[in-house]
Design an enzyme around this catalytic site. Structure first.
Site, PDB file in Angstrom:
ATOM      1  N   ASP A  60     -45.425  -9.919  -5.822  1.00  0.00           N
ATOM      2  CA  ASP A  60     -44.283  -9.430  -6.586  1.00  0.00           C
ATOM      3  C   ASP A  60     -43.055  -9.979  -5.855  1.00  0.00           C
ATOM      4  O   ASP A  60     -42.725  -9.520  -4.759  1.00  0.00           O
ATOM      5  CB  ASP A  60     -44.276  -7.895  -6.610  1.00  0.00           C
ATOM      6  CG  ASP A  60     -43.043  -7.347  -7.332  1.00  0.00           C
ATOM      7  OD1 ASP A  60     -42.086  -8.116  -7.556  1.00  0.00           O
ATOM      8  OD2 ASP A  60     -43.038  -6.146  -7.652  1.00  0.00           O
ATOM      9  N   TYR A 152     -29.314 -10.100 -17.339  1.00  0.00           N
ATOM     10  CA  TYR A 152     -29.931 -11.421 -17.130  1.00  0.00           C
ATOM     11  C   TYR A 152     -28.848 -12.456 -16.812  1.00  0.00           C
ATOM     12  O   TYR A 152     -28.993 -13.264 -15.897  1.00  0.00           O
ATOM     13  CB  TYR A 152     -30.702 -11.784 -18.400  1.00  0.00           C
ATOM     14  CG  TYR A 152     -31.500 -13.058 -18.347  1.00  0.00           C
ATOM     15  CD1 TYR A 152     -32.677 -13.142 -17.598  1.00  0.00           C
ATOM     16  CD2 TYR A 152     -31.106 -14.177 -19.080  1.00  0.00           C
ATOM     17  CE1 TYR A 152     -33.430 -14.309 -17.575  1.00  0.00           C
ATOM     18  CE2 TYR A 152     -31.847 -15.345 -19.066  1.00  0.00           C
ATOM     19  CZ  TYR A 152     -33.011 -15.398 -18.312  1.00  0.00           C
ATOM     20  OH  TYR A 152     -33.757 -16.566 -18.291  1.00  0.00           O
ATOM     21  N   LYS A 156     -28.582 -14.570 -13.365  1.00  0.00           N
ATOM     22  CA  LYS A 156     -28.641 -16.042 -13.369  1.00  0.00           C
ATOM     23  C   LYS A 156     -27.319 -16.641 -12.870  1.00  0.00           C
ATOM     24  O   LYS A 156     -27.318 -17.707 -12.257  1.00  0.00           O
ATOM     25  CB  LYS A 156     -28.994 -16.558 -14.761  1.00  0.00           C
ATOM     26  CG  LYS A 156     -30.397 -16.154 -15.237  1.00  0.00           C
ATOM     27  CD  LYS A 156     -31.493 -16.618 -14.298  1.00  0.00           C
ATOM     28  CE  LYS A 156     -32.891 -16.422 -14.893  1.00  0.00           C
ATOM     29  NZ  LYS A 156     -33.951 -16.772 -13.941  1.00  0.00           N
TER      30      LYS A 156
HETATM   31  N1  LIG Z   1     -38.061 -19.970 -21.419  1.00  0.00           N
HETATM   32  C1  LIG Z   1     -36.749 -20.136 -21.449  1.00  0.00           C
HETATM   33  O1  LIG Z   1     -36.142 -20.422 -22.502  1.00  0.00           O
HETATM   34  C2  LIG Z   1     -35.926 -19.996 -20.202  1.00  0.00           C
HETATM   35  C3  LIG Z   1     -34.580 -20.378 -20.264  1.00  0.00           C
HETATM   36  C4  LIG Z   1     -33.811 -20.269 -19.109  1.00  0.00           C
HETATM   37  C5  LIG Z   1     -34.360 -19.818 -17.938  1.00  0.00           C
HETATM   38  N2  LIG Z   1     -35.678 -19.440 -17.921  1.00  0.00           N
HETATM   39  C6  LIG Z   1     -36.206 -18.954 -16.644  1.00  0.00           C
HETATM   40  O2  LIG Z   1     -37.376 -19.669 -16.310  1.00  0.00           O
HETATM   41  C7  LIG Z   1     -38.252 -18.838 -15.544  1.00  0.00           C
HETATM   42  C8  LIG Z   1     -39.626 -18.831 -16.174  1.00  0.00           C
HETATM   43  O3  LIG Z   1     -39.540 -18.254 -17.483  1.00  0.00           O
HETATM   44  P1  LIG Z   1     -40.648 -18.432 -18.606  1.00  0.00           P
HETATM   45  O4  LIG Z   1     -39.934 -18.682 -19.868  1.00  0.00           O
HETATM   46  O5  LIG Z   1     -41.695 -19.369 -18.148  1.00  0.00           O
HETATM   47  O6  LIG Z   1     -41.199 -16.936 -18.664  1.00  0.00           O
HETATM   48  P2  LIG Z   1     -42.685 -16.365 -18.750  1.00  0.00           P
HETATM   49  O7  LIG Z   1     -42.506 -14.936 -19.079  1.00  0.00           O
HETATM   50  O8  LIG Z   1     -43.539 -17.219 -19.586  1.00  0.00           O
HETATM   51  O9  LIG Z   1     -43.211 -16.513 -17.237  1.00  0.00           O
HETATM   52  C9  LIG Z   1     -42.667 -15.776 -16.184  1.00  0.00           C
HETATM   53  C10 LIG Z   1     -43.721 -15.584 -15.121  1.00  0.00           C
HETATM   54  O10 LIG Z   1     -43.140 -14.808 -14.054  1.00  0.00           O
HETATM   55  C11 LIG Z   1     -44.060 -13.810 -13.671  1.00  0.00           C
HETATM   56  N3  LIG Z   1     -43.356 -12.669 -13.094  1.00  0.00           N
HETATM   57  C12 LIG Z   1     -42.586 -11.750 -13.724  1.00  0.00           C
HETATM   58  N4  LIG Z   1     -42.149 -10.839 -12.854  1.00  0.00           N
HETATM   59  C13 LIG Z   1     -42.640 -11.189 -11.632  1.00  0.00           C
HETATM   60  C14 LIG Z   1     -42.551 -10.637 -10.327  1.00  0.00           C
HETATM   61  N5  LIG Z   1     -41.858  -9.512 -10.095  1.00  0.00           N
HETATM   62  N6  LIG Z   1     -43.188 -11.266  -9.315  1.00  0.00           N
HETATM   63  C15 LIG Z   1     -43.894 -12.392  -9.537  1.00  0.00           C
HETATM   64  N7  LIG Z   1     -44.041 -12.962 -10.749  1.00  0.00           N
HETATM   65  C16 LIG Z   1     -43.420 -12.352 -11.778  1.00  0.00           C
HETATM   66  C17 LIG Z   1     -44.790 -13.429 -14.964  1.00  0.00           C
HETATM   67  O11 LIG Z   1     -46.023 -12.788 -14.695  1.00  0.00           O
HETATM   68  C18 LIG Z   1     -44.944 -14.802 -15.621  1.00  0.00           C
HETATM   69  O12 LIG Z   1     -46.143 -15.435 -15.215  1.00  0.00           O
HETATM   70  C19 LIG Z   1     -37.571 -17.475 -15.485  1.00  0.00           C
HETATM   71  O13 LIG Z   1     -36.828 -17.358 -14.301  1.00  0.00           O
HETATM   72  C20 LIG Z   1     -36.634 -17.500 -16.673  1.00  0.00           C
HETATM   73  O14 LIG Z   1     -35.565 -16.623 -16.526  1.00  0.00           O
HETATM   74  C21 LIG Z   1     -36.470 -19.521 -19.019  1.00  0.00           C
END
Ligand SMILES: NC(=O)c1ccc[n+]([C@@H]2O[C@H](COP(=O)([O-])OP(=O)(O)OC[C@H]3O[C@@H](n4cnc5c(N)ncnc54)[C@H](O)[C@@H]3O)[C@@H](O)[C@H]2O)c1
Length: 258
Positions: A60, A152, A156
Site C-alpha cells: 500500500d 485529485y 496531482k
Molecule cells: N487513466 C487516465 O486517464 C489517467 C490520466 C492521468 C493520470 N493518471 C494517473 O495514472 C496512474 C495510473 O492510473 P490508471 O488509469 O492506470 O488507474 P487504474 O485504476 O487502472 O490502476 C491503478 C492501480 O493502482 C493500484 N493502487 C490503488 N491504490 C493503491 C495503493 N494505496 N497502493 C498501491 N497500489 C494502489 C490499483 O490497485 C491499480 O492496480 C494514477 O496515478 C492516475 O492518477 C491516469
C-alpha cells in the site's frame, strides 16, 4: 529492443492500466522489474506475464513503512535501483462543495504522500547505483481546472511542484538522478472506465465498437503513456530533468467547448 537493458525499475500500481502497460514495455526492452500494488492476484499475474525478470511486492504505497521494505527487496534481488515509476493512484469524484474531509485525505495520501515517500526512500539507493530516473505520474488535472476532481487536482498539482523541487535537489547534489512528471489526459484504463460511467453515463463495454468510441472521444491508450515512461527511463532522456510532460493530444491547450 534493449532500450533499458539491465536497468532495475520499480513500478507502483502495476496490476492495472498504465502501470501494467509500463511493466510490459519496460520488460520487453530489457529492464528487471519490481512491481508493487495492493491487488495481489493481478499484480502477480502481470509479473508472470513479463518477458524479463520481474517480481511482485504487495504494497500500500500510502503506508510510509512499506517503502524501506520495497527498496531493500529490490536491492537484495537485483543489486541496484535505476528507475522508480510512482504510478499508483486513485481518483474520486467531488467538487469543492461536495468533497468530504475523509475523501480529501485519502486521495492526498494515495497520490501525493506516496510519491513523497517513494522519492525520499529511493534517492539514496539510486545514488549508490550511480544515478537514475524518477518518473512521477501527475495528470492534466494539475494544469487546468476540472471542478469534479478537487482532491485529485490538488494531489496531482502537488506532485507537479514536488517533482521540480526534487529535480533541483538532485541537480545540486550531482547524484545523477533525474525527476520528471508525466501529465496524461484521458487514457482508457479501468480508472477512466469508471469515470466515464459516473460522470457521463457512458458504458464502453456496451458500445458496438469501443475502440471507435475511444478514438472519437479523443481518449488515449495505455501504450501512449508507456512509450513516454520508457523514454524517461532510458538514457535517451539523460538531459531531461524537472520537466512536466503532457500527453493528451492537445486536449488541455485549446478551447474545451469546441
Ligand atoms: N487513466 C487516465 O486517464 C489517467 C490520466 C492521468 C493520470 N493518471 C494517473 O495514472 C496512474 C495510473 O492510473 P490508471 O488509469 O492506470 O488507474 P487504474 O485504476 O487502472 O490502476 C491503478 C492501480 O493502482 C493500484 N493502487 C490503488 N491504490 C493503491 C495503493 N494505496 N497502493 C498501491 N497500489 C494502489 C490499483 O490497485 C491499480 O492496480 C494514477 O496515478 C492516475 O492518477 C491516469
Amino acid at each position: 529492443m534493449g532500450r533499458v537493458t539491465n536497468k532495475v525499475a520499480i513500478i507502483t500500481g502495476a496490476a492495472s492500466g498504465l502501470g501494467k502497460a509500463d511493466a510490459m514495455l519496460l520488460s520487453e526492452e530489457g529492464a528487471k522489474l519490481v512491481l508493487s500494488d495492493i491487488n495481489v492476484d493481478e499484480g502477480k499475474r502481470v509479473a508472470r506475464e513479463c518477458r524479463n525478470d520481474a517480481l511482485f511486492f504487495e504494497q500500500d504505497v500510502s503506508k510510509e513503512s512499506s517503502w524501506p521494505d520495497l527498496i531493500a527487496t529490490t536491492i537484495a534481488e537485483f543489486g541496484r535501483l535505476d528507475v522508480l515509476v510512482n504510478n499508483a493512484g486513485i481518483a474520486t469524484i467531488g467538487n469543492i462543495e461536495s468533497t468530504s474531509t475523509d475523501q480529501w485525505h485519502e486521495v492526498l495520501r494515495v497520490n501525493l504522500d506516496s510519491t513523497f515517500f517513494g522519492c525520499r526512500t529511493a534517492i539514496p539507493a539510486m545514488s549508490k547505483s550511480g544515478g537514475g530516473s524518477i518518473i512521477n505520474m501527475s495528470s492534466t488535472t494539475a494544469l487546468v481546472g476540472l471542478s469534479p476532481y478537487l482532491a485529485y487536482s490538488a494531489a496531482k498539482g502537488g506532485i507537479r511542484s514536488m517533482t521540480k523541487s526534487i529535480a533541483m535537489h538532485c541537480h545540486e547534489q550531482k547524484n545523477g538522478i533525474r525527476c520528471n512528471s508525466i501529465h496524461p489526459g484521458s487514457i482508457l484504463t479501468p480508472m477512466v472506465h469508471n469515470a466515464l460511467e459516473t460522470l457521463a453515463g457512458i458504458k464502453l463495454k456496451e458500445q458496438e465498437d469501443p475502440e471507435a468510441t475511444r478514438k472519437a472521444m479523443g481518449i488515449g491508450e495505455p501504450l501512449d503513456v508507456a512509450n513516454l515512461v520508457l523514454f524517461l527511463a532510458s538514457e535517451e532522456s539523460k538531459h531531461i530533468n524537472g520537466a512536466e510532460l503532457v500527453i493528451d493530444n492537445a486536449a488541455s491547450i485549446g478551447d474545451i467547448s469546441r
